[in-house]
Design a protein around this motif. Structure first.
Motif, short mmCIF file in Angstrom:
data_model
loop_
_atom_site.label_atom_id
_atom_site.label_comp_id
_atom_site.label_asym_id
_atom_site.label_seq_id
_atom_site.Cartn_x
_atom_site.Cartn_y
_atom_site.Cartn_z
N LEU A 51 10.29 1.57 -5.79
CA LEU A 51 10.67 0.39 -6.55
C LEU A 51 9.56 -0.03 -7.52
N ARG A 52 8.33 -0.04 -7.04
CA ARG A 52 7.22 -0.42 -7.92
C ARG A 52 7.08 0.56 -9.07
N SER A 53 7.27 1.84 -8.79
CA SER A 53 7.20 2.87 -9.83
C SER A 53 8.31 2.67 -10.86
N CYS A 54 9.52 2.40 -10.40
CA CYS A 54 10.65 2.16 -11.32
C CYS A 54 10.40 0.92 -12.17
N GLU A 55 9.86 -0.13 -11.56
CA GLU A 55 9.59 -1.35 -12.31
C GLU A 55 8.53 -1.13 -13.38
N ARG A 56 7.51 -0.34 -13.06
CA ARG A 56 6.47 -0.04 -14.06
C ARG A 56 7.06 0.75 -15.22
N ARG A 57 7.90 1.75 -14.91
CA ARG A 57 8.53 2.53 -15.98
C ARG A 57 9.44 1.66 -16.83
N TYR A 58 10.17 0.75 -16.18
CA TYR A 58 11.07 -0.13 -16.92
C TYR A 58 10.28 -1.05 -17.85
N ALA A 59 9.12 -1.51 -17.39
CA ALA A 59 8.30 -2.41 -18.21
C ALA A 59 7.76 -1.69 -19.44
N LYS A 60 7.44 -0.40 -19.30
CA LYS A 60 6.91 0.36 -20.44
C LYS A 60 7.99 0.73 -21.44
N ILE A 61 9.10 1.24 -20.95
CA ILE A 61 10.18 1.69 -21.82
C ILE A 61 11.42 0.87 -21.47
N ASP A 62 11.81 0.00 -22.36
CA ASP A 62 12.93 -0.89 -22.08
C ASP A 62 14.24 -0.21 -22.50
N ASN A 63 14.83 0.52 -21.57
CA ASN A 63 16.14 1.11 -21.86
C ASN A 63 17.07 0.93 -20.65
N HIS A 64 18.33 1.16 -20.87
CA HIS A 64 19.35 0.90 -19.87
C HIS A 64 19.20 1.78 -18.63
N THR A 65 18.85 3.02 -18.80
CA THR A 65 18.76 3.96 -17.68
C THR A 65 17.70 3.51 -16.68
N ASN A 66 16.54 3.11 -17.17
CA ASN A 66 15.48 2.70 -16.25
C ASN A 66 15.87 1.42 -15.50
N ARG A 67 16.60 0.51 -16.16
CA ARG A 67 17.03 -0.71 -15.49
C ARG A 67 18.00 -0.39 -14.36
N ILE A 68 18.86 0.58 -14.56
CA ILE A 68 19.79 1.00 -13.51
C ILE A 68 19.00 1.57 -12.32
N ASP A 69 17.94 2.33 -12.60
CA ASP A 69 17.10 2.85 -11.52
C ASP A 69 16.46 1.72 -10.72
N VAL A 70 15.99 0.69 -11.41
CA VAL A 70 15.37 -0.45 -10.73
C VAL A 70 16.39 -1.14 -9.84
N ILE A 71 17.59 -1.37 -10.35
CA ILE A 71 18.64 -2.02 -9.56
C ILE A 71 19.00 -1.18 -8.34
N ARG A 72 19.10 0.12 -8.52
CA ARG A 72 19.41 1.02 -7.40
C ARG A 72 18.31 0.96 -6.34
N CYS A 73 17.06 0.97 -6.78
CA CYS A 73 15.95 0.89 -5.83
C CYS A 73 15.94 -0.45 -5.10
N GLU A 74 16.24 -1.54 -5.81
CA GLU A 74 16.30 -2.85 -5.16
C GLU A 74 17.38 -2.89 -4.09
N LYS A 75 18.53 -2.29 -4.37
CA LYS A 75 19.62 -2.25 -3.38
C LYS A 75 19.22 -1.44 -2.16
N LEU A 76 18.53 -0.31 -2.38
CA LEU A 76 18.08 0.50 -1.25
C LEU A 76 17.07 -0.26 -0.40
N CYS A 77 16.14 -0.97 -1.04
CA CYS A 77 15.15 -1.76 -0.30
C CYS A 77 15.84 -2.86 0.50
N ASP A 78 16.81 -3.53 -0.11
CA ASP A 78 17.54 -4.59 0.60
C ASP A 78 18.30 -4.03 1.80
N ALA A 79 18.92 -2.88 1.63
CA ALA A 79 19.66 -2.27 2.74
C ALA A 79 18.72 -1.90 3.88
N ASN A 80 17.56 -1.38 3.55
CA ASN A 80 16.59 -1.03 4.59
C ASN A 80 16.06 -2.28 5.27
#
Length: 107
Positions: free
Chosen positions: A51-80
């Motif tokens: 999740l931290r890695s995805c958030e760093r990538r999203y902060a550097k490159i603001d595009n839709h694909t990276n935001r979807i990765d961040v949301i997916r990682c957040e959902k996985l963390c919440d489920a765990n």
């Protein structure tokens, strides 16, 4: 009941609290963290790193694909985290066991 400015541990049998920094509503204290099965703690740590890695990538490159990765990682963390919560908050007996034992004449 916890004091103002404190948040409780997720283990209801543990009375520990932590400082409330506004980022979460519950914590898992160090003592209870050590009680968890290793597979849950390893999975949680791995997902948090991802999740931290995805958030760093999203902060550097603001595009839709990276935001979807961040949301997916957040959902996985919440489920765990819910799995960890269920580990401490599981019932002592399976639901319906008392009634079943009464019907069988065993209680």
């Amino acid at each position: 009941m916890t004091k103002p400015g404190r948040i409780p541990c997720i283990n209801p049998k543990c009375g520990r609290t932590g400082p409330d920094d506004g980022s979460c509503s519950q914590i898992c204290c160090g003592k209870c963290w050590k009680l968890l099965p290793v597979h849950l703690t390893r999975r949680y740590k791995k997902l948090r790193r991802l999740l931290r890695s995805c958030e760093r990538r999203y902060a550097k490159i603001d595009n839709h694909t990276n935001r979807i990765d961040v949301i997916r990682c957040e959902k996985l963390c919440d489920a765990n985290w819910r799995r960890i919560w269920k580990y401490f908050n599981r019932p002592e007996q399976p639901e319906g066991l008392d009634r079943f034992l009464e019907e069988q004449g065993m209680s």
